[in-house]
Design a protein around this motif. Structure first.
Motif, short mmCIF file in Angstrom:
data_model
loop_
_atom_site.label_atom_id
_atom_site.label_comp_id
_atom_site.label_asym_id
_atom_site.label_seq_id
_atom_site.Cartn_x
_atom_site.Cartn_y
_atom_site.Cartn_z
N LEU A 13 72.71 -30.52 17.11
CA LEU A 13 71.60 -30.08 16.30
C LEU A 13 71.12 -31.23 15.43
N ASP A 61 71.96 -27.93 4.04
CA ASP A 61 71.08 -26.95 4.68
C ASP A 61 69.91 -27.67 5.32
N LEU A 62 69.09 -26.93 6.06
CA LEU A 62 68.08 -27.57 6.90
C LEU A 62 67.04 -28.32 6.07
N GLN A 83 59.17 -25.79 7.34
CA GLN A 83 59.73 -25.86 8.68
C GLN A 83 58.60 -25.72 9.70
N TYR A 85 59.06 -26.07 13.48
CA TYR A 85 59.43 -25.45 14.75
C TYR A 85 60.78 -26.02 15.18
N ILE A 101 65.39 -29.27 14.89
CA ILE A 101 64.62 -28.44 13.97
C ILE A 101 63.73 -29.39 13.19
N GLU A 227 64.84 -21.74 0.48
CA GLU A 227 65.44 -23.05 0.73
C GLU A 227 64.39 -24.15 0.80
N LEU B 13 75.20 -23.27 17.03
CA LEU B 13 73.82 -22.86 17.14
C LEU B 13 73.75 -21.52 17.86
N LEU B 62 65.51 -22.32 24.33
CA LEU B 62 65.60 -21.37 23.22
C LEU B 62 64.94 -20.03 23.57
N GLN B 83 58.78 -17.80 18.36
CA GLN B 83 59.83 -18.28 17.46
C GLN B 83 59.46 -17.91 16.03
N TYR B 85 61.78 -18.50 13.02
CA TYR B 85 62.27 -19.42 12.00
C TYR B 85 63.69 -19.79 12.36
N ALA B 86 64.12 -20.96 11.88
CA ALA B 86 65.53 -21.34 12.01
C ALA B 86 66.19 -21.15 10.64
N PHE B 87 67.22 -20.33 10.62
CA PHE B 87 67.93 -20.03 9.38
C PHE B 87 69.22 -20.85 9.36
N GLY B 88 69.41 -21.62 8.27
CA GLY B 88 70.55 -22.53 8.27
C GLY B 88 71.24 -22.73 6.94
N SER B 89 71.14 -21.74 6.04
CA SER B 89 71.83 -21.88 4.75
C SER B 89 73.32 -22.10 4.97
N VAL B 99 73.79 -22.19 12.55
CA VAL B 99 72.34 -22.18 12.39
C VAL B 99 71.79 -21.21 13.44
N ILE B 101 68.51 -19.75 15.32
CA ILE B 101 67.08 -19.83 15.60
C ILE B 101 66.65 -18.44 16.02
N TYR B 103 63.94 -15.52 17.12
CA TYR B 103 62.68 -15.16 17.77
C TYR B 103 62.32 -13.74 17.38
#
Lengths: 230, 230
Positions: A13, A61-62, A83, A85, A101, A227, B13, B62, B83, B85-89, B99, B101, B103
């Motif tokens: 990633l 974090d991202l 963000q 994509y 990402i 975030e 992921l 993806l 898609q 969002y990518a959540f990555g907290s 993380v 991703i 959809y």
């Protein structure tokens, strides 16, 4: 890492950032979109230009990763960060499977003047890029399309402006992003009707005997998730 | 996996999918948004409900992963897939760094009738969910906000409609998604002015002596990237 015939099928990633700033075009002198790229110093694509970024660290974090990339590449903090994509096609990296990402950032003009380019970093006119490594050309095309669409329906221009600005400055940002000239009277009417601007009650100092009014946005373009807020 | 004091710092992921469909509300009978959830059969959050999804396979892109999740969960193919969002907290999973991703998919009513729920799958009214595992409640809130925003400015309602539909059917979709009643005359005027609809020249069969006209969208809501197109 491979053990005997067993191939490591893990997906790695990365976080990359498309950093937009407005600067004059080198030939026309018109304000235009620029972005910084990093020259790759190893294979694959050694010697080619790529978007700044890197592997996601386990303790970041991202959005923090995107901000660190921006800081490392330009010394700047973004005025706007969102963000874009997640890109994950199977063939986007020749040797391994990488999902990137991607964030996009807008940098304010005062900031750009203070930019300290990192090693192997160079700024390019966003619409006149050389061929990029990986699928980064496609990513930039997508980011440009998103920026150009979004500026027509959200107050995202604030990312390129100081907190207070004249309508002429706001129009100049729209013209630079959209690469077109806009009728001043129409633009003024639409901007004032858009409900996103408020007059500060003050005027641009030290100009003509009819100094233009200053405006600010009623709210920053909302970023979707905590975030991404600074 | 830990080796001595060395902790595995890799980020894994996952791809999850928020699948929206319109069905009558169990108490009011009004059309409303539903989504399928999967009951977790292992820790963490064993026994709690979660969004369908799973780790990204090395040989899947993806969107393919999101489609497979949809197929596995409901037996359906989406009418719309995008898609989110990518959540990555850092703290979104208690034991490891994941993380996700995410959809979101819209499923057409004919399809919903054919849905075959997977194991441990149950459908819920989207605005009346139990507490979900991980940060999945936050993800659903975000997906609902995106759907409700997007239906006001893109022809995304097509995701819930057959290829040809009446203006009353289109309005019913908007009312169900936005949870409000809309004035038929205003809605009709705005829909026809929106430039996204075209009359097919045919009429709904077997109804009154003034059968309503059928419409179709001039183009599907554009999905941003090739990988999301079917």
């Amino acid at each position: 890492m491979t053990i005997g015939m067993q191939v490591d099928q893990r997906v790695s990633l990365a976080v990359s950032t498309v950093i937009f700033a407005l600067r004059p075009h080198p030939s026309t002198g018109l304000m235009t979109l620029w972005l910084p790229l990093v020259r790759r110093i190893r294979e694959p694509y050694e010697g080619q230009w790529a978007l700044p970024g890197g592997p996601l660290e386990a303790n970041e974090d991202l959005a923090a990763s995107a901000r660190h990339t921006l800081e490392r590449t330009t010394g700047l903090t973004p005025n706007y960060l969102e963000q874009l994509y997640a890109f994950g096609s199977l063939d986007r990296s020749p040797d391994d499977r990488v999902v990137s990402i991607v964030y996009w950032a807008l940098v304010q003009p005062d900031e750009v003047a203070r930019a300290v380019d990192g090693e192997n970093v160079e700024w390019f006119v966003a619409d006149e890029l050389p061929p990029l490594a990986f699928d980064h050309s496609e990513i930039v095309t997508y980011a440009l399309a998103r920026l150009r669409a979004k500026i027509t329906y959200t107050p995202i221009a604030y990312g390129f402006l100081p907190p207070e600005f004249t309508l002429a400055e706001l129009r100049a940002v729209h013209e630079a992003v959209l690469r077109t000239s806009l009728d001043p009277a129409n633009f003024r009417r639409q901007a004032l009707a858009s409900d996103t601007l408020v007059a500060t009650g003050t005027y641009l100092q030290g100009t003509s005997f009819r100094p233009p009014a200053l405006f600010r946005f009623t709210a920053g373009a909302p970023t979707p998730l905590p975030e991404e807020r600074r």
